[in-house]
Design a protein around this motif. Sequence first.
Motif, short mmCIF file in Angstrom:
data_model
loop_
_atom_site.label_atom_id
_atom_site.label_comp_id
_atom_site.label_asym_id
_atom_site.label_seq_id
_atom_site.Cartn_x
_atom_site.Cartn_y
_atom_site.Cartn_z
N TRP A 15 -39.12 -42.01 -3.71
CA TRP A 15 -37.90 -41.30 -4.32
C TRP A 15 -38.21 -39.97 -4.65
O TRP A 15 -37.38 -39.09 -4.72
N TRP A 16 -39.16 -39.84 -5.41
CA TRP A 16 -39.69 -38.42 -6.06
C TRP A 16 -40.20 -37.46 -4.79
O TRP A 16 -39.32 -36.29 -5.02
N LEU A 17 -40.75 -37.99 -3.84
CA LEU A 17 -40.95 -37.17 -2.57
C LEU A 17 -39.58 -36.75 -2.03
O LEU A 17 -39.65 -35.48 -1.65
N ILE A 18 -38.67 -37.54 -1.86
CA ILE A 18 -37.39 -37.27 -1.33
C ILE A 18 -36.61 -36.15 -2.05
O ILE A 18 -36.09 -35.31 -1.65
N ALA A 19 -36.78 -36.43 -3.51
CA ALA A 19 -36.29 -35.46 -4.58
C ALA A 19 -36.75 -34.15 -4.31
O ALA A 19 -36.10 -33.07 -4.31
N VAL A 20 -38.33 -33.97 -4.22
CA VAL A 20 -38.76 -32.91 -4.11
C VAL A 20 -38.38 -32.20 -2.77
O VAL A 20 -38.01 -30.75 -2.69
N ASN A 21 -38.16 -32.80 -1.69
CA ASN A 21 -37.72 -32.26 -0.34
C ASN A 21 -36.43 -31.80 -0.47
O ASN A 21 -36.25 -30.64 -0.06
N VAL A 22 -35.53 -32.43 -1.05
CA VAL A 22 -34.23 -31.97 -1.28
C VAL A 22 -34.05 -30.74 -2.17
O VAL A 22 -33.42 -29.72 -2.01
N ALA A 23 -34.97 -30.73 -3.18
CA ALA A 23 -34.88 -29.64 -4.18
C ALA A 23 -35.53 -28.20 -3.44
O ALA A 23 -34.97 -27.26 -3.62
N VAL A 24 -36.35 -28.41 -2.72
CA VAL A 24 -37.18 -27.41 -1.97
C VAL A 24 -36.02 -26.87 -0.72
O VAL A 24 -35.79 -25.28 -0.81
N TRP A 25 -35.35 -27.96 -0.26
CA TRP A 25 -34.13 -27.32 0.59
C TRP A 25 -33.13 -26.61 -0.10
O TRP A 25 -32.88 -25.45 0.52
N CYS A 26 -32.93 -26.85 -1.30
CA CYS A 26 -31.88 -26.32 -2.27
C CYS A 26 -32.25 -24.90 -2.24
O CYS A 26 -31.51 -23.94 -2.34
N VAL A 27 -33.46 -24.72 -2.80
CA VAL A 27 -34.10 -23.37 -3.29
C VAL A 27 -33.96 -22.57 -2.07
O VAL A 27 -33.82 -21.57 -2.06
N ILE A 28 -34.38 -22.92 -0.67
CA ILE A 28 -34.42 -22.34 0.56
C ILE A 28 -33.10 -21.93 0.84
O ILE A 28 -32.87 -20.59 0.90
N CYS A 29 -32.06 -22.71 0.65
CA CYS A 29 -30.83 -22.39 1.15
C CYS A 29 -30.00 -21.41 0.13
O CYS A 29 -29.22 -20.51 0.64
N ALA A 30 -30.52 -21.41 -0.96
CA ALA A 30 -30.16 -20.30 -2.10
C ALA A 30 -30.70 -19.00 -1.88
O ALA A 30 -30.21 -18.16 -2.64
N GLY A 31 -31.56 -18.68 -1.11
CA GLY A 31 -31.96 -17.60 -0.47
C GLY A 31 -33.51 -17.23 -1.21
O GLY A 31 -33.75 -16.16 -0.77
N ALA A 32 -34.02 -18.16 -1.87
CA ALA A 32 -35.25 -17.85 -2.76
C ALA A 32 -36.45 -17.53 -1.50
O ALA A 32 -37.25 -16.62 -1.62
N ASP A 33 -36.22 -18.13 -0.50
CA ASP A 33 -37.12 -18.15 0.71
C ASP A 33 -36.56 -18.61 1.91
O ASP A 33 -36.75 -19.57 2.26
N PRO A 34 -35.78 -17.79 2.58
CA PRO A 34 -34.83 -18.09 3.55
C PRO A 34 -35.42 -18.51 5.01
O PRO A 34 -35.02 -19.30 5.55
N SER A 35 -36.67 -18.02 5.26
CA SER A 35 -37.30 -18.54 6.30
C SER A 35 -38.48 -19.47 6.19
O SER A 35 -39.21 -20.14 6.88
#
Length: 187
Positions: A15-35
């Motif tokens: 569940w921690w790994l899933i949460a980290v994957n989702v959190a990274v996705w959110c950061v990428i979507c927020a534009g911090a690292d779009p590619s």
Amino acid sequence: MGTVRAYLLSARVTWWLIAVNVAVWCVICAGADPSATWLGCDPADVFARPWTLLTYSLTHSYAVHLAVNCLALAVAGCIVEHIDGPVRALLLYVVCALAGAAAYIGLNMLAGVSYGVLTGASAAILGMMAYAACIAPGRLRLPLALAVALLLVFGLTGDNPGGTAAHFGGTVAGVAVAWITSKDKNC
């Protein structure tokens, strides 16, 4: 239902790994690292950014990619973690992700072309599924093995040879770890 609940409740690292994957996705979507280039594994840049050999497995190209990987990680991770515990489950994820990156980089070098930046947890997850197919109780082995086989065949029919190489690398690592560490050599 009691067995499913036991598997779900014993899977803290999953569940921690899933949460980290989702959190990274959110950061990428927020534009911090779009590619996803800061965390994705680019074979041409891997010596300058060695952390990407692992961090690529926390990034995803699109929402469906993330959702499918999180679902598959929930299944495979819960099984592995229930049987082997959280430390071995996390180590398996890392080993299979590294093997996926190595296979991807190897294909890029052999083909003499760049398949772009590697993203996604699929290599690590397929490795975990293959491992689970080897160590799980009898009734779970066949469905897990079929899922791995279907996902690998599906990858062969697609237009992503780099991703397919990573998937095979992760899968081979999962089977190898199971064979090396398991008393049951029927994998």
